[in-house]
Design a protein around this motif. Structure first.
Motif, PDB file in Angstrom:
ATOM      1  N   ILE A   1       6.675  -4.218  10.350  1.00  0.00           N
ATOM      2  CA  ILE A   1       8.001  -3.823   9.889  1.00  0.00           C
ATOM      3  C   ILE A   1       7.966  -2.523   9.087  1.00  0.00           C
ATOM      4  CG2 ILE A   1       9.903  -4.477   8.342  1.00  0.00           C
ATOM      5  CD1 ILE A   1       9.406  -7.378   9.282  1.00  0.00           C
ATOM      6  N   ALA A   2       6.949  -2.367   8.228  1.00  0.00           N
ATOM      7  CA  ALA A   2       6.886  -1.188   7.349  1.00  0.00           C
ATOM      8  C   ALA A   2       5.886  -0.157   7.874  1.00  0.00           C
ATOM      9  CB  ALA A   2       6.555  -1.604   5.929  1.00  0.00           C
ATOM     10  N   HIS A   3       5.659  -0.148   9.177  1.00  0.00           N
ATOM     11  CA  HIS A   3       4.894   0.897   9.856  1.00  0.00           C
ATOM     12  C   HIS A   3       3.509   1.142   9.246  1.00  0.00           C
ATOM     13  CE1 HIS A   3       8.687   1.553  11.843  1.00  0.00           C
ATOM     14  NE2 HIS A   3       9.248   1.670  10.657  1.00  0.00           N
ATOM     15  N   GLY A   4       2.677   0.100   9.290  1.00  0.00           N
ATOM     16  CA  GLY A   4       1.302   0.233   8.826  1.00  0.00           C
ATOM     17  C   GLY A   4       1.077  -0.104   7.366  1.00  0.00           C
ATOM     18  N   CYS A   5       2.099  -0.572   6.673  1.00  0.00           N
ATOM     19  CA  CYS A   5       1.955  -0.951   5.267  1.00  0.00           C
ATOM     20  C   CYS A   5       1.002  -2.140   5.164  1.00  0.00           C
ATOM     21  CB  CYS A   5       3.310  -1.322   4.674  1.00  0.00           C
ATOM     22  SG  CYS A   5       3.238  -1.771   2.938  1.00  0.00           S
ATOM     23  N   GLU A   6       0.029  -2.025   4.273  1.00  0.00           N
ATOM     24  CA  GLU A   6      -0.922  -3.106   4.027  1.00  0.00           C
ATOM     25  C   GLU A   6      -0.562  -3.786   2.722  1.00  0.00           C
ATOM     26  OE1 GLU A   6      -4.743  -1.256   4.067  1.00  0.00           O
ATOM     27  OE2 GLU A   6      -4.620  -0.750   6.183  1.00  0.00           O
ATOM     28  N   ILE A   7      -1.027  -5.025   2.556  1.00  0.00           N
ATOM     29  CA  ILE A   7      -0.855  -5.732   1.296  1.00  0.00           C
ATOM     30  C   ILE A   7      -2.202  -6.200   0.805  1.00  0.00           C
ATOM     31  CG2 ILE A   7       1.540  -6.444   1.671  1.00  0.00           C
ATOM     32  CD1 ILE A   7       0.524  -9.150   2.618  1.00  0.00           C
ATOM     33  N   SER A   8      -2.337  -6.252  -0.514  1.00  0.00           N
ATOM     34  CA  SER A   8      -3.588  -6.732  -1.113  1.00  0.00           C
ATOM     35  C   SER A   8      -3.249  -7.575  -2.330  1.00  0.00           C
ATOM     36  CB  SER A   8      -4.483  -5.568  -1.501  1.00  0.00           C
ATOM     37  OG  SER A   8      -3.835  -4.712  -2.416  1.00  0.00           O
TER      38      SER A   8
ATOM     39  N   ILE B   1      10.496 -10.064  -3.108  1.00  0.00           N
ATOM     40  CA  ILE B   1       9.944  -8.733  -3.334  1.00  0.00           C
ATOM     41  C   ILE B   1      10.475  -8.276  -4.686  1.00  0.00           C
ATOM     42  CG2 ILE B   1       9.953  -6.327  -2.563  1.00  0.00           C
ATOM     43  CD1 ILE B   1       9.931  -7.369   0.313  1.00  0.00           C
ATOM     44  N   THR B   2       9.595  -7.746  -5.517  1.00  0.00           N
ATOM     45  CA  THR B   2       9.997  -7.330  -6.856  1.00  0.00           C
ATOM     46  C   THR B   2      11.058  -6.244  -6.777  1.00  0.00           C
ATOM     47  OG1 THR B   2       8.151  -5.765  -6.990  1.00  0.00           O
ATOM     48  CG2 THR B   2       7.795  -7.971  -7.918  1.00  0.00           C
ATOM     49  N   GLU B   3      11.817  -6.114  -7.848  1.00  0.00           N
ATOM     50  CA  GLU B   3      12.922  -5.164  -7.888  1.00  0.00           C
ATOM     51  C   GLU B   3      12.478  -3.733  -7.589  1.00  0.00           C
ATOM     52  OE1 GLU B   3      16.028  -3.678 -11.240  1.00  0.00           O
ATOM     53  OE2 GLU B   3      15.709  -5.839 -11.098  1.00  0.00           O
ATOM     54  N   ASP B   4      11.272  -3.371  -8.037  1.00  0.00           N
ATOM     55  CA  ASP B   4      10.767  -2.017  -7.780  1.00  0.00           C
ATOM     56  C   ASP B   4      10.133  -1.885  -6.393  1.00  0.00           C
ATOM     57  OD1 ASP B   4       8.414  -3.429  -8.098  1.00  0.00           O
ATOM     58  OD2 ASP B   4       7.691  -2.242  -9.788  1.00  0.00           O
ATOM     59  N   ARG B   5      10.133  -2.987  -5.637  1.00  0.00           N
ATOM     60  CA  ARG B   5       9.582  -3.061  -4.275  1.00  0.00           C
ATOM     61  C   ARG B   5       8.103  -2.679  -4.220  1.00  0.00           C
ATOM     62  NH1 ARG B   5      14.373  -0.278  -3.151  1.00  0.00           N
ATOM     63  NH2 ARG B   5      13.237   1.454  -2.256  1.00  0.00           N
ATOM     64  N   ALA B   6       7.374  -2.994  -5.268  1.00  0.00           N
ATOM     65  CA  ALA B   6       5.946  -2.712  -5.308  1.00  0.00           C
ATOM     66  C   ALA B   6       5.113  -3.931  -4.918  1.00  0.00           C
ATOM     67  CB  ALA B   6       5.536  -2.240  -6.705  1.00  0.00           C
ATOM     68  N   TYR B   7       5.693  -5.133  -5.062  1.00  0.00           N
ATOM     69  CA  TYR B   7       4.943  -6.368  -4.836  1.00  0.00           C
ATOM     70  C   TYR B   7       5.728  -7.363  -3.995  1.00  0.00           C
ATOM     71  CZ  TYR B   7       2.093  -4.788  -8.764  1.00  0.00           C
ATOM     72  OH  TYR B   7       1.291  -4.052  -9.605  1.00  0.00           O
ATOM     73  N   LEU B   8       4.987  -8.130  -3.233  1.00  0.00           N
ATOM     74  CA  LEU B   8       5.507  -9.286  -2.519  1.00  0.00           C
ATOM     75  C   LEU B   8       5.016 -10.517  -3.276  1.00  0.00           C
ATOM     76  CD1 LEU B   8       6.727 -10.737  -0.003  1.00  0.00           C
ATOM     77  CD2 LEU B   8       4.480 -10.455   1.075  1.00  0.00           C
ATOM     78  N   GLU B   9       5.941 -11.355  -3.721  1.00  0.00           N
ATOM     79  CA  GLU B   9       5.585 -12.595  -4.419  1.00  0.00           C
ATOM     80  C   GLU B   9       5.716 -13.739  -3.433  1.00  0.00           C
ATOM     81  OE1 GLU B   9       6.859 -15.253  -8.318  1.00  0.00           O
ATOM     82  OE2 GLU B   9       8.165 -13.642  -7.643  1.00  0.00           O
ATOM     83  N   VAL B  10       4.672 -14.552  -3.337  1.00  0.00           N
ATOM     84  CA  VAL B  10       4.625 -15.619  -2.344  1.00  0.00           C
ATOM     85  C   VAL B  10       4.166 -16.917  -3.005  1.00  0.00           C
ATOM     86  CG1 VAL B  10       3.526 -16.412  -0.212  1.00  0.00           C
ATOM     87  CG2 VAL B  10       4.078 -13.997  -0.497  1.00  0.00           C
ATOM     88  N   GLU B  11       4.804 -18.016  -2.604  1.00  0.00           N
ATOM     89  CA  GLU B  11       4.341 -19.340  -2.987  1.00  0.00           C
ATOM     90  C   GLU B  11       4.432 -20.230  -1.751  1.00  0.00           C
ATOM     91  OE1 GLU B  11       4.943 -22.729  -6.444  1.00  0.00           O
ATOM     92  OE2 GLU B  11       6.298 -21.011  -6.381  1.00  0.00           O
ATOM     93  N   THR B  12       3.381 -20.990  -1.507  1.00  0.00           N
ATOM     94  CA  THR B  12       3.360 -21.876  -0.349  1.00  0.00           C
ATOM     95  C   THR B  12       3.649 -23.310  -0.771  1.00  0.00           C
ATOM     96  OG1 THR B  12       0.995 -22.294  -0.509  1.00  0.00           O
ATOM     97  CG2 THR B  12       1.682 -20.418   0.852  1.00  0.00           C
ATOM     98  N   LEU B  13       3.984 -24.146   0.191  1.00  0.00           N
ATOM     99  CA  LEU B  13       4.276 -25.547  -0.082  1.00  0.00           C
ATOM    100  C   LEU B  13       3.029 -26.326  -0.493  1.00  0.00           C
ATOM    101  CD1 LEU B  13       6.684 -26.274   2.903  1.00  0.00           C
ATOM    102  CD2 LEU B  13       7.296 -26.023   0.480  1.00  0.00           C
TER     103      LEU B  13
ATOM    104  N   SER C   1       0.814  -1.222   0.000  1.00  0.00           N
ATOM    105  CA  SER C   1       0.000   0.000   0.000  1.00  0.00           C
ATOM    106  C   SER C   1       0.849   1.274   0.000  1.00  0.00           C
ATOM    107  CB  SER C   1      -0.940   0.018   1.208  1.00  0.00           C
ATOM    108  OG  SER C   1      -0.200   0.079   2.416  1.00  0.00           O
ATOM    109  N   LYS C   2       2.138   1.127   0.316  1.00  0.00           N
ATOM    110  CA  LYS C   2       3.034   2.279   0.316  1.00  0.00           C
ATOM    111  C   LYS C   2       4.440   1.774   0.044  1.00  0.00           C
ATOM    112  CE  LYS C   2       4.124   2.470   5.235  1.00  0.00           C
ATOM    113  NZ  LYS C   2       4.206   3.357   6.382  1.00  0.00           N
TER     114      LYS C   2
END
Length: 78
Positions: A64-71, A34-46, A8-9
């Motif tokens: 960690i990122a002080h209120g940063c949300e993910i969607s 985390i993408t190079e531009d730090r805009a996305y978190l890429e996740v894969e589970t087992l 979100s930020k």
């Protein structure tokens, strides 16, 4: 199949490193990046079950990122 989650930020290099460290320590995680531009978190589970991992990810990113949300943004293509 991996999934991408949008921050979100902007996150700093230090925040990105700490988020990845904690994400990779999660029990059911196969891959976290985390993408190079730090805009996305890429996740894969087992087991392709994301609810527990992403619940933890929401808390990790917020703390960690002080209120940063993910969607959810998109599915990764393998």
């Amino acid at each position: 199949m991996a999934r991408y989650y949008r921050f979100s930020k902007p996150v700093s290099d230090e925040e990105s490193a700490e988020i990845l460290k904690e994400m990779r320590d999660l029990e059911d995680i196969k891959m976290a990046e985390i993408t190079e531009d730090r805009a996305y978190l890429e996740v894969e589970t087992l087991d392709d079950i994301y609810s527990g991992v992403m619940s933890a990810a929401v808390n990790i990113c917020s703390r960690i990122a002080h209120g940063c949300e993910i969607s959810f943004a998109k599915f990764g293509i393998q």
